[in-house]
Motif scaffolding. Structure first.
Motif: not given
Length: 137
Positions: A57-60, A103-116
């Motif tokens: 969420x912080x990355x997002x 990795x989790x921070x960047x996943x949010x920043x890159x807007x990777x799908x939240x469910x997967x």
């Protein structure tokens, strides 16, 4: 029941504010009450996953303030390269010390799908805690 809540909160905090410590807590709780291994495994996995989703969420939210060029630290650049090469599958490694948080921070920043993303984070963290339970019991 207190042990389960202690494990949940310890795992959550380890993924957000306090580096490490949840594995030691799990081992200590298992030594005291080995029959609660399943409840402790679930509490650790869910707590640590929710902590990782805090980083997501912080990355997002932070994507509005940062661009890829802003990630100057070697750790961020390395994690970003992993994410660009392997996509959401990198989140299976979200349990890694230091790198997993990034990795989790960047996943949010890159807007990777939240469910997967959530499922991959949960699987990775459950496997890690499962190995610890298996080694102790």
């Amino acid at each position: 029941m207190f042990d389960v809540w202690l494990m949940f909160s310890g795992a959550f905090l380890a993924a957000t504010l306090l580096p490490g410590g949840s594995e030691v807590l799990l081992v200590g709780l298992l030594a005291q009450q080995p029959h609660t291994w399943l409840a402790l495994l679930i509490a650790a996995s869910v707590g640590n996953t929710l902590g990782a989703l805090t980083s997501y969420y912080l990355g997002y939210v932070g994507r509005f303030a940062k661009t890829p060029q802003d990630f100057q630290s070697k750790r961020y650049r390395h994690a970003l390269n992993w994410m660009e090469k392997h996509g959401r599958w990198c989140l299976l490694l979200s349990w890694l010390p230091l790198m997993g948080d990034v990795l989790c921070l960047l996943a949010g920043w890159l807007k990777l799908p939240i469910i997967s993303s959530t499922l991959l984070i949960l699987v990775g963290k459950t496997l890690r805690y499962g190995l610890i339970v298996w080694a102790v019991i």
